[in-house]
Motif scaffolding. Structure first.
Motif, mmCIF file in Angstrom:
data_model
loop_
_atom_site.group_PDB
_atom_site.id
_atom_site.type_symbol
_atom_site.label_atom_id
_atom_site.label_comp_id
_atom_site.label_asym_id
_atom_site.label_seq_id
_atom_site.Cartn_x
_atom_site.Cartn_y
_atom_site.Cartn_z
ATOM 1 N N ARG A 175 62.108 16.778 -39.691
ATOM 2 C CA ARG A 175 63.285 17.270 -40.226
ATOM 3 C C ARG A 175 63.993 16.283 -40.670
ATOM 4 N N ALA A 176 63.990 14.986 -40.181
ATOM 5 C CA ALA A 176 64.361 13.828 -40.902
ATOM 6 C C ALA A 176 63.832 12.529 -40.173
ATOM 7 N N VAL A 177 63.693 11.456 -41.079
ATOM 8 C CA VAL A 177 62.882 10.427 -40.858
ATOM 9 C C VAL A 177 63.748 9.282 -40.851
ATOM 10 N N VAL A 178 63.965 8.414 -39.429
ATOM 11 C CA VAL A 178 64.894 7.228 -39.586
ATOM 12 C C VAL A 178 64.077 6.148 -39.572
ATOM 13 N N ALA A 179 64.619 4.934 -40.214
ATOM 14 C CA ALA A 179 63.893 3.827 -40.481
ATOM 15 C C ALA A 179 64.797 2.547 -39.931
ATOM 16 N N VAL A 180 64.166 1.802 -39.073
ATOM 17 C CA VAL A 180 64.778 0.439 -38.520
ATOM 18 C C VAL A 180 64.477 -0.568 -39.582
ATOM 19 N N LEU A 181 65.493 -1.235 -40.006
ATOM 20 C CA LEU A 181 65.403 -2.365 -40.824
ATOM 21 C C LEU A 181 65.914 -3.601 -40.103
ATOM 22 N N ALA A 182 65.244 -4.970 -40.278
ATOM 23 C CA ALA A 182 65.959 -6.163 -40.105
ATOM 24 C C ALA A 182 65.430 -7.226 -41.147
ATOM 25 N N ARG A 183 66.190 -8.284 -41.154
ATOM 26 C CA ARG A 183 65.871 -9.326 -41.998
ATOM 27 C C ARG A 183 64.533 -9.826 -41.753
ATOM 28 N N ARG A 184 63.337 -10.194 -42.759
ATOM 29 C CA ARG A 184 62.345 -10.642 -42.899
ATOM 30 C C ARG A 184 62.104 -11.667 -41.845
ATOM 31 N N GLU A 185 62.782 -12.704 -41.939
ATOM 32 C CA GLU A 185 62.793 -13.800 -40.965
ATOM 33 C C GLU A 185 63.140 -13.799 -39.598
ATOM 34 N N ASP A 186 64.180 -12.803 -39.353
ATOM 35 C CA ASP A 186 64.413 -12.487 -38.119
ATOM 36 C C ASP A 186 63.421 -11.652 -37.141
ATOM 37 N N ARG A 187 62.517 -10.877 -38.223
ATOM 38 C CA ARG A 187 61.382 -10.235 -37.607
ATOM 39 C C ARG A 187 60.273 -11.063 -37.403
ATOM 40 N N ILE A 188 60.092 -11.991 -38.108
ATOM 41 C CA ILE A 188 58.919 -12.928 -37.804
ATOM 42 C C ILE A 188 59.356 -13.817 -36.659
ATOM 43 N N GLN A 189 60.328 -14.409 -36.254
ATOM 44 C CA GLN A 189 60.834 -15.011 -35.241
ATOM 45 C C GLN A 189 60.950 -14.305 -34.005
ATOM 46 N N ARG A 190 61.222 -13.017 -34.061
ATOM 47 C CA ARG A 190 61.278 -12.070 -32.997
ATOM 48 C C ARG A 190 59.768 -11.940 -32.408
ATOM 49 N N VAL A 191 58.956 -11.682 -33.478
ATOM 50 C CA VAL A 191 57.575 -11.320 -32.889
ATOM 51 C C VAL A 191 56.906 -12.705 -32.589
ATOM 52 N N MET A 192 57.009 -13.869 -33.101
ATOM 53 C CA MET A 192 56.775 -15.139 -32.310
ATOM 54 C C MET A 192 57.194 -15.448 -30.992
ATOM 55 N N ARG A 193 58.523 -15.153 -30.922
ATOM 56 C CA ARG A 193 58.957 -15.421 -29.546
ATOM 57 C C ARG A 193 58.963 -14.714 -28.450
ATOM 58 N N ASP A 194 58.664 -13.148 -28.830
ATOM 59 C CA ASP A 194 58.355 -12.148 -27.749
ATOM 60 C C ASP A 194 56.999 -11.920 -27.630
ATOM 61 N N ARG A 195 56.187 -12.122 -28.541
ATOM 62 C CA ARG A 195 54.906 -11.601 -28.607
ATOM 63 C C ARG A 195 53.728 -12.978 -28.489
ATOM 64 N N GLY A 196 54.239 -14.079 -28.667
ATOM 65 C CA GLY A 196 53.466 -14.962 -28.667
ATOM 66 C C GLY A 196 52.659 -15.257 -29.757
ATOM 67 N N ARG A 197 52.784 -14.540 -30.883
ATOM 68 C CA ARG A 197 51.957 -14.658 -32.151
ATOM 69 C C ARG A 197 52.423 -15.506 -32.917
ATOM 70 N N ASP A 198 51.590 -16.026 -34.124
ATOM 71 C CA ASP A 198 52.023 -17.265 -35.070
ATOM 72 C C ASP A 198 52.260 -16.429 -36.215
ATOM 73 N N ARG A 199 52.889 -17.203 -37.005
ATOM 74 C CA ARG A 199 53.640 -16.737 -38.461
ATOM 75 C C ARG A 199 52.404 -16.176 -39.249
ATOM 76 N N ALA A 200 51.351 -16.609 -39.313
ATOM 77 C CA ALA A 200 50.341 -15.928 -40.046
ATOM 78 C C ALA A 200 49.719 -14.616 -39.565
ATOM 79 N N TYR A 201 49.934 -14.600 -38.344
ATOM 80 C CA TYR A 201 49.753 -13.203 -37.890
ATOM 81 C C TYR A 201 50.653 -11.829 -38.291
ATOM 82 N N VAL A 202 52.066 -12.526 -38.166
ATOM 83 C CA VAL A 202 53.148 -11.714 -38.403
ATOM 84 C C VAL A 202 52.952 -11.160 -39.649
ATOM 85 N N GLU A 203 52.827 -12.133 -40.664
ATOM 86 C CA GLU A 203 52.914 -12.013 -42.032
ATOM 87 C C GLU A 203 51.831 -10.975 -42.598
ATOM 88 N N SER A 204 50.652 -11.379 -41.858
ATOM 89 C CA SER A 204 49.318 -10.407 -42.360
ATOM 90 C C SER A 204 49.726 -8.896 -42.032
#
Length: 204
Positions: free
Chosen positions: A133-162
């Motif tokens: 019926r409706a689609v909700v999308a969550v948005l965040a700043r690109r750099e915030d997203r990269i830093q969040r995944v690197m911090r919380d999931r232990g991934r490197d920047r290259a992985y997140v950007e890929s």
């Protein structure tokens, strides 16, 4: 004779590190049924069972890990290099995800719940907007997203950007979603925005 009515579906999506799962958790904590499609997808290969056995039958015993589940590293190397293998793996996984989602929706209908949320990271990539019926999308700043995944999931920047490169852009999410949740402040503000948008989604 009692009858049940299928619940209305709402779609929740967002790119890696956007906070989509946090929004889904907030809605769940508020007492709403949120079906996590990604969790169901992971369970097909991460829990011994029919999905693992079909994957091993298709790809070979060498793809079974020591714990009885699928060796994700070996499988990833295969499917990224072989389109047919990737298509077969998607069929094995998505068939079971659809079955699991259908069971949850049946439970919701039997309980008289009027609607359910599908927490679906690839909703737009798979062009599934028409299912909701409706689609909700969550948005965040690109750099915030990269830093969040690197911090919380232990991934490197290259992985997140890929991963970001393989997903639709935020501009595309803005264009195709019905409603947006902006994850640009703290958790309390995100909770307020998420619940406000959920109320609006039910009115669409």
């Amino acid at each position: 004779m009692s009858t049940t009515t299928d619940p209305v579906r709402l779609g929740l999506t967002g790119g890696i590190g956007s906070g989509k799962s946090t929004v889904g958790a907030l809605w769940r904590q508020a007492g709403h049924r949120v079906i996590d499609l990604d969790a169901h997808s992971r369970a097909v290969l991460d829990v011994p069972g029919d999905g693992v056995e079909e994957a091993v039958a298709r790809f070979g015993e060498e793809y079974r890990g020591a714990d009885g589940t699928i060796d994700r590293g070996a499988m990833a190397r295969l499917v990224f290099a072989d389109d047919r293998a990737r298509s077969d793996l998607e069929r094995i996984v998505l068939t079971r995800v659809d079955e699991a989602v259908a069971r949850e929706e049946a439970e919701a209908a039997a309980a008289g719940e009027p609607w359910v949320v599908h927490d679906s990271p690839l909703l737009l990539e798979k062009s599934r907007e028409g299912d909701y019926r409706a689609v909700v999308a969550v948005l965040a700043r690109r750099e915030d997203r990269i830093q969040r995944v690197m911090r919380d999931r232990g991934r490197d920047r290259a992985y997140v950007e890929s991963v970001m490169a393989a997903q639709v852009s935020d501009l595309e999410r803005i264009r195709r979603a019905d409603l947006l949740v902006l994850n640009t402040a703290g958790r309390d503000e995100l909770a307020r925005r998420a619940l406000h948008v959920l109320g609006r989604a039910l009115e669409v």
